[in-house]
Write an enzyme that holds these catalytic residues in place. Sequence first.
Site, short mmCIF file in Angstrom:
data_model
loop_
_atom_site.label_atom_id
_atom_site.label_comp_id
_atom_site.label_asym_id
_atom_site.label_seq_id
_atom_site.Cartn_x
_atom_site.Cartn_y
_atom_site.Cartn_z
N CYS A 2 0.86 -1.18 0.00
CA CYS A 2 0.00 0.00 0.00
C CYS A 2 0.90 1.24 0.00
O CYS A 2 2.02 1.20 0.50
CB CYS A 2 -0.93 0.11 1.20
SG CYS A 2 -1.98 -1.33 1.43
N ARG A 27 3.20 0.29 -5.27
CA ARG A 27 3.10 -0.37 -3.96
C ARG A 27 1.77 -1.12 -3.79
O ARG A 27 1.57 -1.79 -2.78
CB ARG A 27 3.23 0.67 -2.84
CG ARG A 27 4.52 1.44 -2.88
CD ARG A 27 4.59 2.42 -1.74
NE ARG A 27 4.54 1.73 -0.47
CZ ARG A 27 5.58 1.21 0.15
NH1 ARG A 27 6.77 1.31 -0.39
NH2 ARG A 27 5.45 0.60 1.30
N TRP A 75 -3.06 -2.45 -1.54
CA TRP A 75 -2.80 -3.84 -1.90
C TRP A 75 -3.45 -4.65 -0.79
O TRP A 75 -2.97 -4.66 0.35
CB TRP A 75 -1.30 -4.09 -1.97
CG TRP A 75 -0.95 -5.44 -2.51
CD1 TRP A 75 -0.86 -5.79 -3.83
CD2 TRP A 75 -0.62 -6.62 -1.76
NE1 TRP A 75 -0.51 -7.12 -3.94
CE2 TRP A 75 -0.36 -7.65 -2.68
CE3 TRP A 75 -0.54 -6.91 -0.41
CZ2 TRP A 75 -0.01 -8.93 -2.30
CZ3 TRP A 75 -0.20 -8.19 -0.02
CH2 TRP A 75 0.06 -9.19 -0.96
N ASN A 101 -0.79 1.61 5.96
CA ASN A 101 -0.04 0.60 5.19
C ASN A 101 0.51 -0.40 6.20
O ASN A 101 1.31 -0.03 7.05
CB ASN A 101 1.09 1.30 4.42
CG ASN A 101 2.15 0.34 3.90
OD1 ASN A 101 1.86 -0.82 3.65
ND2 ASN A 101 3.35 0.82 3.74
N GLY A 102 0.04 -1.64 6.14
CA GLY A 102 0.53 -2.64 7.09
C GLY A 102 -0.59 -3.57 7.52
O GLY A 102 -1.63 -3.65 6.86
N GLU A 488 15.50 -16.48 -13.22
CA GLU A 488 15.05 -15.09 -13.31
C GLU A 488 14.24 -14.86 -14.59
O GLU A 488 13.21 -14.17 -14.57
CB GLU A 488 16.28 -14.16 -13.24
CG GLU A 488 16.01 -12.69 -13.44
CD GLU A 488 15.07 -12.05 -12.42
OE1 GLU A 488 14.70 -12.71 -11.45
OE2 GLU A 488 14.70 -10.89 -12.64
N LYS A 492 10.39 -13.56 -14.65
CA LYS A 492 9.96 -12.35 -15.37
C LYS A 492 8.75 -12.67 -16.25
O LYS A 492 7.79 -11.92 -16.30
CB LYS A 492 11.08 -11.81 -16.28
CG LYS A 492 12.21 -11.07 -15.64
CD LYS A 492 11.89 -9.72 -15.03
CE LYS A 492 11.42 -9.88 -13.63
NZ LYS A 492 12.32 -9.82 -12.55
N GLU A 495 5.50 -13.37 -14.09
CA GLU A 495 4.86 -12.30 -13.33
C GLU A 495 4.20 -11.26 -14.20
O GLU A 495 3.24 -10.63 -13.77
CB GLU A 495 5.83 -11.66 -12.33
CG GLU A 495 6.99 -10.93 -12.91
CD GLU A 495 7.95 -10.43 -11.85
OE1 GLU A 495 7.54 -10.16 -10.73
OE2 GLU A 495 9.15 -10.31 -12.16
N HIS A 511 16.33 -35.66 -15.60
CA HIS A 511 15.86 -36.26 -14.35
C HIS A 511 14.38 -36.01 -14.12
O HIS A 511 13.89 -36.13 -13.00
CB HIS A 511 16.69 -35.73 -13.18
CG HIS A 511 18.15 -36.05 -13.31
ND1 HIS A 511 18.64 -37.33 -13.17
CD2 HIS A 511 19.20 -35.27 -13.65
CE1 HIS A 511 19.95 -37.31 -13.38
NE2 HIS A 511 20.31 -36.08 -13.68
N LYS A 610 5.16 -3.69 -5.55
CA LYS A 610 6.60 -3.51 -5.69
C LYS A 610 7.33 -3.81 -4.39
O LYS A 610 8.40 -4.41 -4.41
CB LYS A 610 6.89 -2.07 -6.13
CG LYS A 610 8.35 -1.79 -6.41
CD LYS A 610 8.78 -2.44 -7.70
CE LYS A 610 10.26 -2.31 -7.95
NZ LYS A 610 10.70 -3.32 -8.93
#
Length: 615
Positions: A2, A27, A75, A101-102, A488, A492, A495, A511, A610
Amino acid sequence: MCGIVGYIGHRDAYPIVLKGLQRLEYRGYDSAGIALYDGANLNVCKTKGKVLDLKNKMEAENITEGNIGIGHTRWATHGVPNDVNSHPHYSNSGDIVIIHNGIIENYASLKQELTSRGYTFESDTDTEVLVNLIEDVKKKENVKLGKAVQIALNQTIGAYAIAVFDRNKPDEIIVARLGSPLAIGVGEDEFFIASDASPFIEFTKSAIYLEDGEMAIVRLGREVRVRKIQDDTMVVPYVQELQMNLEQIEKGGYEHFMLKEIYEQPSAIVDTYRGRMLVDKGIVRMAGMDDNIEKFTNAKRILIVACGTSWHAGLVAEYIFEDFARVPVEVEYASEFRYRNPIIDENDVVIAISQSGETADTMAAIKLAKSKGAFVFGVCNVVGSSISRETHAGAYTHAGPEIGVASTKAFTTQITVLSLMALKLAKAKGNMSHADFHYHLQELDLIPKKIKKALESNEHIKVVAKKYMNAANFLYLGRGFNFPVALEGALKLKEISYIHAEGYPAAEMKHGPIALIDENMPVVVIATKKGHYEKVVSNIQEIKSRDARIIGIVTEGDKDVRSMADYVIEVPDTIEAFTPLLTTIPLQLLSYHVAVMLGKNVDQPRNLAKSVTVE
Ligand code: F6R
């Protein structure tokens, strides 16, 4: 997560808070809201959706007046994203508003208690409980708003950055933080409040970053008063001069922040090593390491803790540190490390990597490592962030603000810092000759130019993206230093395009995962000349004979992989340890173009934020 923004002063608050929220959308962006006080009325407007939806709603409802405002981009943690659960939240009397925020972990018991005393709740949020708790304390104890906030916070368990406004005391905003960031911009007869400095950078360069456990009364005509939430001790605030500028946080002509940030990598890497890597003199200077060099040279082991992309940078660093400095390295997900009673002591050096410097799991891992006596070194991008302050020493990546949710330049600049550290340690331990050390510096110095060259494949990468954009799955393969790059690359793609992708060490295919291969499976294989080339070529042959579609990331001039692959994307040659800095580039561009072609929101992918300031 947030983002929070506030303004109190002589200007119109609405455009400042709105623009600030847009800058903080990284955020969280599932709902947004603003409260404005116009001298008589306290108007709140909030909505599910983006800040743009909020703007349309506020302008349609004509709620834009006032010199005091607080705003929030969310968020969701408690309660689905909808209008009612959006912030700001009112107290039952309608006098007090809050943005938060939290997470208030004990909100359920507090809610029960308040309900038994007649309070009612519209939303499912923990935040609405907190604002009513503040109101309840204010009435019961007959105290001022600041005191009520303080008493209420001492009854909570959890994390917060909050801003609280009371229409009965319209010359002040109360702010507090524990575990979530909060900055106060100090102007001429005006103050700004925000999760980071980006919302107020064009108005003032003076900022106070609250420390965990601190609150502040931000009152017009007065200095900011900071005190400890727990015991009321006054704190002299440190007013910091900010270095970032507005240009650094705007898109600069690119369609998306992510693309801008991919293209910024050559200059970001130069910024990372500028003043640290003195190639001519054959020196690496890094104050945080220079001041603590014995901690590093005496370390029995280096432990790296991080999450997500930063964890991948840590994996690359494992290869680099072990190769250059011959010290054992372990890389841990911070979220696992913090809960598994790890064996760690004062002979360990812990390196915590975090772009935002706010990731809750990484922060908890640092605190645990410190409590066991380890020396903790931070590699962060955001200057003044919580992690950069919690660690014993550190080095910033100096990549500039990274706004796109998918991390790009943070990754390559983290690898750059970690490479410099590994080189410095190798030299200090006598594990690398001066000539070799010097040669590595020269090679690292060439990387920005080589990244520019790698970026020239952009149009060709678009063609590859078009060909495979409808695939349901992708595999990414690499070996050695490039195995983490495969992870990575897969992250990418996942997401931002929502296509399922997995990264594997190329030799692990046989395997199990090789069973997935058929003519519909694009396999991206990193096969640079330096780095087990022949072995990777054999791995390619194995999957080629199972009909896979192969996209090779190869060294310029490569012939062998070209003869087998459906497409190749070339990168310049460099020493093996630095190949990840080049092979990452086409993978970033590939995921970017696939996502754009699929019409996805590249900078703000669904469900993500983020900076992950919750567990
Ligand atoms: C992926 C991404 C995340 C972050 C992770 C850690 O593109 O951005 O996986 O890398 O959330 O964040 P920081 O580095 O801020 O600790």
